[in-house]
Design an enzyme around this catalytic site. Structure first.
Site, PDB file in Angstrom:
ATOM      1  N   TYR A  33     147.394  81.194   4.883  1.00  0.00           N
ATOM      2  CA  TYR A  33     147.838  79.624   4.675  1.00  0.00           C
ATOM      3  C   TYR A  33     147.381  79.629   3.056  1.00  0.00           C
ATOM      4  O   TYR A  33     146.599  79.543   2.507  1.00  0.00           O
ATOM      5  CB  TYR A  33     146.846  78.877   5.266  1.00  0.00           C
ATOM      6  CG  TYR A  33     147.367  77.471   5.359  1.00  0.00           C
ATOM      7  CD1 TYR A  33     148.009  76.876   6.427  1.00  0.00           C
ATOM      8  CD2 TYR A  33     147.315  76.494   4.359  1.00  0.00           C
ATOM      9  CE1 TYR A  33     148.538  75.648   6.510  1.00  0.00           C
ATOM     10  CE2 TYR A  33     147.496  75.163   4.529  1.00  0.00           C
ATOM     11  CZ  TYR A  33     148.434  74.947   5.626  1.00  0.00           C
ATOM     12  OH  TYR A  33     148.842  73.603   5.702  1.00  0.00           O
TER      13      TYR A  33
ATOM     14  N   TYR B 150     156.942  73.758   3.555  1.00  0.00           N
ATOM     15  CA  TYR B 150     155.404  73.440   4.000  1.00  0.00           C
ATOM     16  C   TYR B 150     155.667  72.656   5.205  1.00  0.00           C
ATOM     17  O   TYR B 150     155.735  71.636   5.230  1.00  0.00           O
ATOM     18  CB  TYR B 150     154.769  72.645   2.925  1.00  0.00           C
ATOM     19  CG  TYR B 150     153.498  72.147   3.247  1.00  0.00           C
ATOM     20  CD1 TYR B 150     152.472  73.240   3.209  1.00  0.00           C
ATOM     21  CD2 TYR B 150     153.215  70.840   3.349  1.00  0.00           C
ATOM     22  CE1 TYR B 150     151.038  72.726   3.618  1.00  0.00           C
ATOM     23  CE2 TYR B 150     151.863  70.422   3.855  1.00  0.00           C
ATOM     24  CZ  TYR B 150     150.820  71.387   4.138  1.00  0.00           C
ATOM     25  OH  TYR B 150     149.607  71.077   4.221  1.00  0.00           O
TER      26      TYR B 150
END
Length: 391
Positions: free
Chosen positions: A294, A344
């Site tokens: 991440y 995102y």
């Protein structure tokens, strides 16, 4: 002791990633779910479970209604913002393993750029009720700490102090990921190369984070379909097994970043979660062919490489500098361009990339990829999965 795969991913679907989708978040969710079902070769009537994240605005009954599902026997959500993405697969896998559901869609859709920007202080300024989030913000907002970048920056500055990491070290990973994105037609930054000089000359957002250390703000939706292993083998796509799925919170976690912790220079949540992943799967860092880590901020990628055991504490800058996260490196990382350069969607696009890699269909394909680890956001309540090729 390792556990047999409890579930398999059999379908993925995603919309485009943009700065202004021009349609509702619900429609993005439905488009992604529909594409994922088509990819799997399943009908809405086959689905009896839905899982998303607490921050998703598309409630399960609405998604079920508009998709045309017959009935839901399981629905749930994961907390932790971006930390919760892989956790949706954990919940879905447990539901399938325990018979609560047979086929589950995990989804995340948002107009995060055009509708509700996380990088804008206004998102956090309106909590007047005495919720836990409002209490947390009351200790930070009066001092100007009102964005994720500001919350995370102290940990990254401490990491630099403890281990000698530099801004250039962070920039090198951003450049690696942009190179991946430049070969990925779905990436928002597909046609915009990035150099280390570009990174170093970009404006400061929250010291030490420069603009190109920060993830994008994107509109889009991604969905994955999971089902029981015995069902998965008869479907359209080669199934990708969930070999491990875990969640983790580190010591003295409070709010979105661990500011009250004695050691800010480690991704403690990722370590708690990762230790479970390796125990469940019976695999370790040396067995992974790629990693999807991440990347809300580029330093977090380096700290997660260390927390998961791909290298020692303070060694990730050298690993990246030596090309370790590139396609022919020891652990190709964020091969879709990641959230820094593809889009995102709270990590869900990374889950889809891992599935493509294990199917052998990624645009930046890792040769012979058989195992992948995918993490949720570090420095926050997090989650992760180990996925494996089955064919």
């Amino acid at each position: 002791m390792t556990h047999p795969p409890s579930a398999a991913i059999v379908g993925v679907g995603s919309t485009e990633f943009s700065k202004a989708s021009g349609r509702s978040e619900l429609r993005l969710a439905l488009e992604a779910c529909t594409l994922a079902l088509a990819d799997a070769g399943l009908d809405p009537s086959d689905v009896d479970g839905l899982v998303t994240m607490t921050m998703d605005d598309n409630d399960e009954p609405a998604v079920a209604h508009y998709l045309g599902l017959d009935a839901l026997t399981f629905f749930a959500r994961t907390a932790g913002g971006g930390g919760g993405g892989p956790g949706t697969l954990a919940l879905a896998s447990m539901a399938i393993a325990t018979g609560r559901a047979r086929t589950v869609i995990c989804y995340r859709a948002m107009n995060e750029r055009s509708q509700g920007r996380f990088g804008q202080p206004s998102r956090y300024a309106g909590d007047r009720a005495a919720t836990a989030a409002a209490v947390t913000m009351s200790w930070a907002a009066p001092f100007g700490m009102v964005t994720p970048a500001a919350f995370f920056a102290p940990s990254f500055r401490r990491y630099m102090h403890e281990y000698g990491a530099t801004s250039e070290d962070f920039g090198r990973q951003a450049v690696v990921q942009r190179a991946y994105a430049n070969k990925n037609p779905q990436a928002f930054f597909h046609d915009r190369p990035l150099t280390l000089d570009d990174h170093q000359s970009s404006r400061m957002i929250a010291d030490p984070l420069r603009l190109f250390d920060c993830c994008q703000e994107s509109d889009g939706g991604v969905a994955l379909v999971l089902t029981a292993p015995d069902h998965a083998k008869d479907l359209r796509q080669p199934p990708v097994a969930v070999l491990g799925a875990a969640m983790g919170v580190g010591p003295r976690q409070y709010g979105v970043a661990p500011l009250y912790r004695d050691d800010l220079a480690v991704a403690a949540e990722t370590r708690v979660m990762g230790d479970q992943l390796w125990a469940q799967s019976g695999l370790g860092p040396g067995d992974m062919d790629l990693a999807i880590l991440y990347d809300h901020f580029s330093p977090a990628v380096l700290m997660q490489l260390e927390a998961l055991g791909f290298c020692g504490l303070g060694e990730a800058p050298g690993l990246v500098r030596d090309g370790g996260t590139e396609i022919d490196g020891v652990i190709p990382t964020n091969t879709n361009g990641g959230q820094l350069s593809e889009g995102y969607i709270h990590g869900f696009n990374g889950l889809a990339e891992a599935v493509r890699q294990l199917r052998g269909t990624a645009v930046n394909q890792v040769t012979g990829a058989a195992h992948a680890v995918v993490t949720g956001g570090s420095h926050a309540p997090t989650s992760g999965v180990v996925l494996g090729r089955t064919a």
